[in-house]
Design an enzyme around this catalytic site. Structure first.
Site, PDB file in Angstrom:
ATOM      1  CD  GLN A 347      45.261  46.315  42.464  1.00 34.61           C
ATOM      2  OE1 GLN A 347      44.192  46.504  41.919  1.00 34.61           O
ATOM      3  NE2 GLN A 347      46.304  47.085  42.258  1.00 34.61           N
ATOM      4  CB  THR A 518      36.328  45.115  40.689  1.00 33.73           C
ATOM      5  OG1 THR A 518      35.562  44.496  41.715  1.00 33.73           O
ATOM      6  CG2 THR A 518      35.663  44.837  39.366  1.00 33.73           C
ATOM      7  CG  HIS A 519      41.384  47.527  40.544  1.00 32.99           C
ATOM      8  ND1 HIS A 519      42.038  48.140  41.574  1.00 32.99           N
ATOM      9  CD2 HIS A 519      40.158  48.103  40.512  1.00 32.99           C
ATOM     10  CE1 HIS A 519      41.252  49.030  42.148  1.00 32.99           C
ATOM     11  NE2 HIS A 519      40.108  49.027  41.537  1.00 32.99           N
ATOM     12  CG  LEU A 520      39.732  40.739  37.236  1.00 30.45           C
ATOM     13  CD1 LEU A 520      38.776  39.768  36.547  1.00 30.45           C
ATOM     14  CD2 LEU A 520      40.767  39.969  38.044  1.00 30.45           C
TER      15      LEU A 520
END
Lengths: 592, 409
Positions: A347, A518-520
């Site tokens: 991100q 935490t947007h892997l």
């Protein structure tokens, strides 16, 4: 030697959002389902009760709801030429742990991606020409369209009781909503949450600048709600402890507050917690999964045979299990071959911290929820002409101030000492009159040939398996995108009357110690071509047809929104494909 | 191998043959269905199944009485340890008159004074259903009362004082629904077994029917209507509570949670409505108002309430319908005995999950966080701020904490 358990129809790896949704859908179809979860079982009232759920030190600083790096971690490097080292303390992202997964500690920002996001490569090439894209950018179309996913987005929003204002119902633009969103079949189940003062002021300033601000869609309840499974949620109290925290008030949508109460009543569902799946077992043909092997908390190894395997762990663990199980060809960036590990993304987040005159502005920043705020979408995706700017991608920007928590959310003007009496005075002087949005600029990150994950050649986990190695850096396109968005965002705070606006641009190199989201995403992506994707459009493995892989690992690149809405919509989409197509004729659903 | 199977088959047939000699019921689908429904209505499972056990109705669950602990016997059709060898007459005598097979008398922890209102046909059908349940060999030492209470002779006297035999008689001046409700409440449902105050000998105070009692560490509140704590509940509220465990006021937990889970949630909507109609017709006294709470204690309790309770129960105590109980209307709060309030504050509570209300919300424990004076203050506040129930002393909080520490359930 693993002890063998009785066969099940379905084994699900990971019991977060996607695992819970899939377990419910398949148990509802009559299948005998077992879910195996690495972390502990979690109940709302007993595991994060209101009496101590709001403990910033315990949850935010000491990471109680997250995986312990002692249990497993990753290695990291910016460039392929560097040696990767293990991460010892979570920084840029937070790997979830336990039943509910990331759905326990998320903010509940419940977005849909734009229709053009799903056909990104085609769309951008048609609009700007192939030469406009950087040469090493590896973006792809998803193989599924927004229109196909719409009913599944809708199901998730009604499951969660999402609070929001529709912007586009069946093609009709709705006043007060996001005019850029794809057409939705109906309004959100609940009205938007009430907006605090600072958020309201942002909306007003944005409107005066000619933008179309709208309240962020939120899985924090604006009123009591009963979802289609009969499960109830209560109204949010605006306590400001959502992100990193479990909600003890039954007010934030999570697997615990929406799916699990209905799921655990099903006699054909079993959950097994504190058990870590160590590999997916494949038969000698290499084309069929026979089940999984897992290790329980006593260290005993078990084999769970099953006809259908659903991999629904966190992004990076999905990729790890595929690599360790030898499913699909591992990505090799030098040769540009292989599919597992490629198109890994994260991100591009930045912030604008604004300081106002305390005599005129009292924002009460502690009145907040996880997904509360006013946003604009003018600079997301391809909602604006990128031609003059020399980059692609974008994000929403918003005054989404999720908290005023005492340890982390104490903004002070630049130049203030970092500790001591002067720092304390500055905190006191500015606490009520400063704005520090949680996700101010929420930008996309597109995929590149040299950003990927593979197995680390050096470091091993407690089962002596190689750790996952992350190779990631920002590219010029993302840096330009972030600067553009951050500047636009800052203009709105200036218009609100801030006396000092401090822009915190995202800069290269990518820093693994600084939290972003935490947007892997990516690593086991969906697509139309088995040569460049690990999964087909139904999230079914091209190589092992009785394996489905859910989660943001399927995203070919990240869009400018929080991923959970799309992750869940894809889970419903895959569940629907399994129920309506696969079960009737188990096998590869797409011939490629 | 084949021969062994044949022998087993012969033995099974013989066993079935013996069963048939006592009752034809288990051969009769209609009787089994009716018996299952009545066994649910009678909540046999709450006492005769150990919670979480894979062997329903095989006994072994301890039942606390004011006199000591009794243990529910095995009522599966195991011939040695259950009721498999009993005749229908013997079973009927036990259920409806409290008379054991050996001629001794049952303690009234077994609610035979209520079950007496059922017919012989009802009991036969329950028996028919029990015969379909997997027989389990489980010897249970039933009587763990201390001397002299372990002597059953005394029950002869007790029966004379408190047991009125006789089947339920319909009242012609009341509706069909009222009569059905009366049968269920007074007979199989045995609501008074918990909700009617007891004498020193454990018999019902018949002049105070349904006016509330405390047992096994929970308050069974006054369930009369008219002026009692359920005055604001409509018949539909009551029926919804019985069916789902939840309504706009309350959430069933503790012993009542078990009753809802195992019994009333399995009844038809018509039957829960009938029970509600009958209970709404039971008059009771207005609770005595008590405004003696100390203003400092109320201020402290109010502050604790706003800090710890208001997030869910709301500042005005109204809660969230079907999710968080309404404390300003809670029967277990606004009642003379603070046992349930203290227990729930100290230990938390898990409400029941049912098919119609699967959420099963819970309240966390606060005993680790609040000392006895604080527990007493917040209990006093919730009891006295909206309603006018008596204040709770620090000593009462301490005693309840000690009692809960000693409890195993």
């Amino acid at each position: 030697m693993a002890r063998k358990l009785p066969r099940k129809d379905v084994v699900i790896i990971g019991l977060g959002w996607t695992g819970s949704i899939m377990a419910y859908e398949l148990a509802d179809a009559g299948l005998d389902v077992i879910a195996i979860e690495r972390g502990p079982w979690r109940n709302t009232a007993t595991d994060y009760p209101p009496g101590y759920a709001a403990d910033e030190l315990r949850y935010r600083i000491r990471h109680e709801l997250f995986l312990s790096p002692g249990q497993t971690t990753f290695t990291f490097r910016n460039k392929m030429s560097e040696a990767a080292l293990p991460i010892r303390s979570w920084g840029a992202f937070m790997p979830p742990n336990g039943v509910g997964g990331g759905g326990v500690h998320w903010n509940a920002e419940t977005w849909r991606f734009l229709p053009s996001d799903f056909v990104l490569k085609t769309h951008l090439t048609e609009r700007y020409g192939a030469g406009f894209l950087p040469g090493d950018m590896t973006i792809q179309d998803w193989g599924v369209t927004y229109d196909e996913l719409e009913p599944h987005y809708d199901r998730f929003e009604y499951l969660c009781g999402t609070s929001g204002q529709a912007g586009n119902i069946k093609g009709t633009i709705m006043e007060g909503g996001n005019p850029f969103e794809g057409p939705r079949s109906r309004a959100y189940p609940n009205p938007p949450q009430d907006q605090p003062f600072g958020h309201t002021l942002f909306g007003k300033a944005a409107r005066e600048l000619g933008y179309k601000p709208f309240p962020q869609p939120s899985g924090n309840m604006s009123r009591p709600y009963q979802n289609p499974l009969g499960v109830r949620l209560g109204p949010c109290t605006y306590c400001g402890f959502c992100e990193w925290f479990g909600c003890g008030n039954y007010s934030k949508a999570s697997p615990q507050t929406t799916v699990l109460p209905a799921l655990v009543r099903k006699p054909n569902f079993t959950a097994r917690d504190n058990s870590e799946v160590t590999r997916i077992n494949i038969d000698s043909s290499g084309k069929r999964a026979t089940g999984v092997t897992f290790v329980d908390a006593s260290g005993d190894e078990w084999e769970q045979p099953a006809d259908l395997v659903v991999l629904s762990a966190y992004t990076i663990f999905n990729v790890q299990l595929l690599l360790l199980s030898g499913i699909g060809k591992a990505y090799d960036p030098a040769a540009n071959t292989g599919v597992v590990g490629r198109n890994f993304t994260h991100q591009t987040i930045s912030d604008v911290v604004s300081f106002f005159d305390p005599e005129k502005f009292v924002f009460n920043p502690f009145i907040a929820s996880g997904a509360i705020g006013m946003c604009i979408d003018e600079f997301n995706g391809d909602n604006f002409d990128h031609g003059p700017h020399g980059f692609v991608g974008g994000g929403y920007v918003g005054q989404v101030q999720t908290n005023g928590r005492p340890i982390e959310t104490t903004p002070v003007p630049p130049g203030t000492p970092l500790w001591g009496a002067a720092w304390k005075k500055a905190v006191k002087d500015n606490y009520q009159s400063a704005i520090k949005p949680g996700t101010g600029v929420h930008g996309s990150m597109y995929s590149y040939r040299d950003v990927y994950v593979d197995l680390d050649p050096t470091y091993k986990d407690r089962f002596n398996r190689p750790l996952v190695r992350i190779t990631m850096d920002f590219h010029d396109n993302e840096i330009k995108q972030n600067k553009f968005l951050t500047d636009k965002f800052a203009e709105i705070f200036q218009a609100m009357g801030a006396r000092q606006v401090h822009k915190e641009y995202r800069k290269a190199p990518y820093d693994i110690t600084k939290y972003q989201t935490t947007h892997l995403c990516g690593g086991a992506i969906m697509g139309t071509d088995p040569g460049t994707s690990a999964l087909n459009r139904y999230l079914q493995s091209w190589d092992v047809p009785n394996l489905f892989v859910l989660g943001a690992s399927a995203f070919p690149q990240n869009a400018g929104y929080n991923p959970t809405g799309t992750v869940a919509a894809l889970a419903y989409w895959a569940a629907d494909a399994i129920r309506s197509k696969y079960l009737k004729n188990p096998g590869q659903l797409i011939n490629a | 191998m084949h021969r062994a199977a044949q022998i087993a088959l012969v033995i099974l047939t013989l066993a079935a043959g013996i069963g048939e000699a006592t009752s034809a019921g288990s051969q009769d689908f209609a009787a089994v269905e009716r018996g299952r429904y009545l066994a649910n209505a009678a909540d046999c499972g709450s006492c005769h199944t150990v919670p979480g056990s894979d062997h329903p109705l095989s006994g072994g669950r301890p039942i606390e009485t004011p006199f000591g602990t009794l243990v529910a016997p095995n009522i599966t059709s195991d011939r040695e340890t259950g009721i498999g060898a009993w005749s229908d007459d013997e079973f009927d005598a036990a259920v409806r008159t409290g008379m054991r097979r050996d001629g001794k008398r049952l303690y009234p922890a077994m609610p035979f004074p209520y079950f007496a209102r059922m017919t012989r046909e009802d009991i036969k059908d329950i028996r028919a259903y029990l015969e379909t349940v997997e027989p389990v060999h489980n010897p249970v030492k039933v009587n763990q009362l201390p001397f002299p209470l372990n002597q059953r002779m005394a029950m002869t006297v007790w029966d004379k004082l408190y047991f009125t035999p006789g089947e339920f008689m319909e009242r012609s001046d009341k509706s069909k629904q009222w009569n059905r409700g009366a049968y269920l409440v007074e007979g199989p449902g045995h609501c008074g077994a918990c909700h009617t105050p007891k004498t020193a000998l454990g018999g019902d105070k018949s002049d105070k029917r349904f006016q509330g009692y405390t047992l096994q560490g929970w308050v069974a509140p006054d369930i009369t209507s008219g002026q009692g704590p359920l005055a604001d509940w409509s018949a539909d509220d009551l029926a919804q509570y019985l069916k789902t465990g939840h309504n706009r006021f309350a959430a069933a937990a503790g012993l009542m949670g078990e009753v809802v889970e195992l019994s009333t949630s399995k009844l038809s909507d018509d039957d829960t409505k009938a029970m509600a109609a009958y209970l709404k017709d039971q008059s009771g006294p207005k609770p005595a108002a008590d405004s003696s709470a100390d203003s400092h204690v109320m201020a402290a309790g109010g502050a604790i309430y706003q800090d710890l309770c208001a997030a869910c129960h709301k500042s005005d105590g109204t809660g969230v319908p079907n999710l968080i109980p309404n404390l300003s209307h809670a029967a277990t709060v606004n009642t003379g005995d603070p046992t349930t309030v203290l227990r729930v504050i100290l230990q938390g509570a898990q409400s029941v999950a049912t098919d119609k209300e699967p959420t099963g919300p819970a309240m966390p424990a606060f005993g680790w966080q609040l000392n006895d004076a604080q527990v007493a203050a917040v209990a006093t506040y919730v009891r006295n701020h909206w309603g006018k129930a008596p204040p709770v002393s620090e000593d009462e909080a301490k005693k309840e904490r000690t009692a809960l520490d000693a409890r195993t359930n």
